[in-house]
Every structure is written in structure tokens, then in C-alpha cells.
Design an enzyme around this catalytic site. Sequence first.
Site, mmCIF file in Angstrom:
data_model
loop_
_atom_site.group_PDB
_atom_site.id
_atom_site.type_symbol
_atom_site.label_atom_id
_atom_site.label_comp_id
_atom_site.label_asym_id
_atom_site.label_seq_id
_atom_site.Cartn_x
_atom_site.Cartn_y
_atom_site.Cartn_z
ATOM 1 N N CYS A 91 0.800 -1.228 0.000
ATOM 2 C CA CYS A 91 0.000 0.000 0.000
ATOM 3 C C CYS A 91 0.837 1.284 0.000
ATOM 4 C CB CYS A 91 -0.931 0.007 1.210
ATOM 5 S SG CYS A 91 -2.161 -1.320 1.204
ATOM 6 N N HIS A 147 -1.754 6.038 2.333
ATOM 7 C CA HIS A 147 -1.809 4.901 3.254
ATOM 8 C C HIS A 147 -2.106 5.380 4.674
ATOM 9 C CE1 HIS A 147 -0.968 1.113 5.161
ATOM 10 N NE2 HIS A 147 -0.013 1.663 5.886
#
Length: 526
Positions: A91, A147
Amino acid sequence: MHSAATAFLIRSTNHPVTGSRLGWTCLLLMVLTTVASAQSQRPNIVMISIDDLNDWVEPLGGHPDVKTPAMQRLAQRGITFTNAHCQAPLCNPSRTSLMSGRRPTSTGVYGLAPWIRQCPEFADIKMMPQHFHDHGYRTLIGGKIYHGGNGRGRDEGQECDVWGPPAKVGVTPKQKLIPPTPGGNHPLMDWGTFDHRDEDKGDWRVASWAVNQIKTMPKQNSDQPFFLSVGFFLPHVPCFATQKWFDMYPDETLTMPPIIAGDRDDTPMASWFIHWDLPEPRTSWLKENNQLRPLVRAYLACISFVDSQVGRVLDAVEQSPYADNTIVVLWSDHGYHLGEKAISGKNSLWARSTHVPLILAGPGIGNGLRCDQPAELLDIYPTLTELAGLPQTDGLEGISLKRQIDSPTTLRRRPAICTHNAGNHSVCDQRWRYIVYADGSEELYDRDADPNETTNLLAQSSQRSNAQGSETSVADQYRQEADRLAAWLPRDERPLAVGSAHRVLEERTDGFYWEEKLIDPDQAIQ
């Protein structure tokens, strides 16, 4: 400038009394009017991000059972890049790369930490929303675009104008639905259905916020274009969905992904290093605990649920005054394994981790187009900038996809490159995937003949005869393809950024370290 207005300005500036003041006032008004007109004509942008979504969507045909009507609808009125890949199968580095326009090898952000603003040399980097803000756009972010909580907090005003709700799972069961998993029985490692409502899920709230922003946008500033980013959490684990989504995928007719015994026998030990010790369970555990089919079913159910939330956002755009002047781009940050290659989760350099949806639709984009040229998530920043008619910011490493949008068969020589920690890369063109690990070990796959990437051609040493009967080394032919793709590998890779942590692999003088622990290659792999 309009000719009549120009003539008036000339007459006014020549007036002996009022000329100077009136002329400059008219000029200022005309400039402001021109700028406002240019802003209103620029396309609005709605960017939809989906977490951990592989190619199991209708536009890509990655799973025969999947039902994603909203994404299919978007693809039918735009262009699908069928050969798009992320820059990192994780991510934070993937999203950092996409939003900054720079590769992980250029920033040193390879793990789930740090946030790029914590790197002094990149503290002032122009992220994509900032670039659009600097050129007159109103920027909004809801859900998971960066993120975790990155970008929010003390300095959130410098990242965008409006922050919506953060990404959240939403309602969860009172206790986990699956047995305790290896790697610490992580709370995110869970899937299934329980009694709850779609409205109680985090993604529903994010979609509702986005719909409301679209509906109320004219009241805020009708002349200012907007850049609305909408980030959905599912199908990231925990994969919870209500029963109606599970009913779309009956267990008795469920199609399982291709899981081949011994699929890792021809891959090097280093292929395990990049996902050495993770909370995502291995395929062996899933089988032993009868969780492989439930995981696949839950993943598909969550895909269909999040597709319905994409549909809510698309409906709001299509029903708004901006329907004819809004570009919609949809992407996933990376893929996900559902038992293939002996693992679940991401953190690999094979197609299941790197191959992602990338769809664009809007003014100037044809309907139902498909492009099989290699594309990278890194390309989104320069592509949207060009489509909006903005100047390109400095330092972008992606290449605008505008040429392929205008003509999908236009050749793109540069392959797609994915990186997972320094020295570990895959290079993918229209036919081949080449993988090299930090210890120098390699893999090569012919994606035409072997779309599931089950046979590492560099591990073979067979000989074949050509049509003339002379012996030709197939291994030499594969070596040539590997070397051709290796020529595109990043040079001068930046080491781990200060503060790097979580899913970080580092080579030191005495071996490879996974999250600060020395890897023992003789350790049994399950």
C-alpha cells in the site's frame, strides 16, 4: 482577447483623462474573466481508488464468476488499460509512487513507513492534489488515497482543500469468524459474513460523502473545477460483506483460482524473502483449516460490494451538471493472491500482485476502448495533468497515456516496472515478465503461452531443433529476452528511507534481514 474588447481598451487608454486608469481596470477585468472562463472549461476529475483489488473485475476478465457492473459500465464509456501494473505490491510505497509521480527506487519508500513528508529531501514534493490546487482546482480527499492516516493531521491543509472521512472497516463481528492464523493471529486476518447492514460499512460512508460533495459542489464555487479523490477500503482484509453479496457466489458453483502443486519449485529462494514472515496465511494453512474456498468467496463478495459503491459515485457524477465535463479514473494500488503461488496476500512480483485495474472515462476519451500496451500507475499523474491542460510538474517519472487514449494501438516501448524493496523488480511488456531479486536470482515467464506464470523459463535448460534441423539453445533465447527487459531496470536505487519499517527487506553484509531479523534460508517454508 476579443477584438471589440481590444478596440475599446485601445480607445480607453488613449483618453487624455481616464485612459490609464480605465484601461488598466478593463485589462484586469478581462484577464480575470479569461482565467475564470479557462478554469470553468477545464475538466473536473473524480479519482476512485480501490484497495487490494487484483484483476478479478469484469473489464479485465480475471475471474469468470465476478460481477462488477459499475466498473464494466465505466469501461464501456472509456478506456481500459488491460496491461497496467503497480509500482510496488504494498500500500504505502504504491500510493506514494502514484501520488508523487516517483518510483520507490527514487524515494526509498519501500515499506508501510515512513510517510514521504517525513523524508527531509521530499518534504516539499508536489503531490498530485497539490499540483492541481496550484492551478486553480478545488481538491478533496475521502477514504484511503494515501496509506493509513498519512496526509491528515497538523499539516493536512497543505495536502488538499477538503478532507472527508478516513478509511475504516466499519462494523465488525464480536469475535473473529475464522480460526487463529499464524503470524500473531492478526485482527485484520478475517473474512465471512455476519448480521450487519451495508450502511454500517466504512466504504458506504465514504461513498455517501463523495455523493454529497458532488451534489453540493455548485453551491461552493461554480466556476472552479474540482479534483475529488475517493478511496475505498475493500476488498482489503478483513473481507466482511452482508449475506446478499455472498449469495451472488454460491459455494457449490464457485470457481477456484488456479492453484498448482509445486508451483514454487522452479522459483529461487529469494522469491520467499520478499514475503518472508507475514500475517497473511500461506495456502497450506488455508487448506488445512478449510479456509481457501471461504476466502475466495469472501473476496469476490467484497469486490461486488465495493463495485456497488463505485456505482453510487458514478451515478452522482452522471446525474450532476458536471456529467459532460468530468474525467473519472479508477485504479487499484496492487493485486492480491488467493492461494496462487502458495500464498495469500500481496508482496510478490508476479501478476497476481502487480496486475491492476486502470480505467479512464470522460471528455475526449472514446467509448469501450482497450489498450494492451504496458502501463504503470506512475503514469496517472502526468496523464491527468495533460488531460486537464496543465503544465507538467518537475520530476515526474511516469509517461502520459494520452497517446494511447487517443489511439490504443500506439506502441509504448517502456515496459511496466514493479519493485518490492531495493533490488527486487519485475519488468513486464506485452508478452514477457522478467523478475530479478536482490541476490541476482531470476525468473522469466512467457505470458502468452503461460498466463498464470507457472513455468520459470530461466530454470529450464532444454534444447529444441529449429525448422532447419540445427540445434538452437532455447535457454539462450530466453536469456536474450531477459537481458532485453533487464536493460530497463532502475539504476542508482535509493536505499531504505530513514524510518523505514513494516514489510521491509534489507541486504546487509551477513545476509538478508526481514524487519530487522536475519533470514535463515534453511528455515522450513510452509
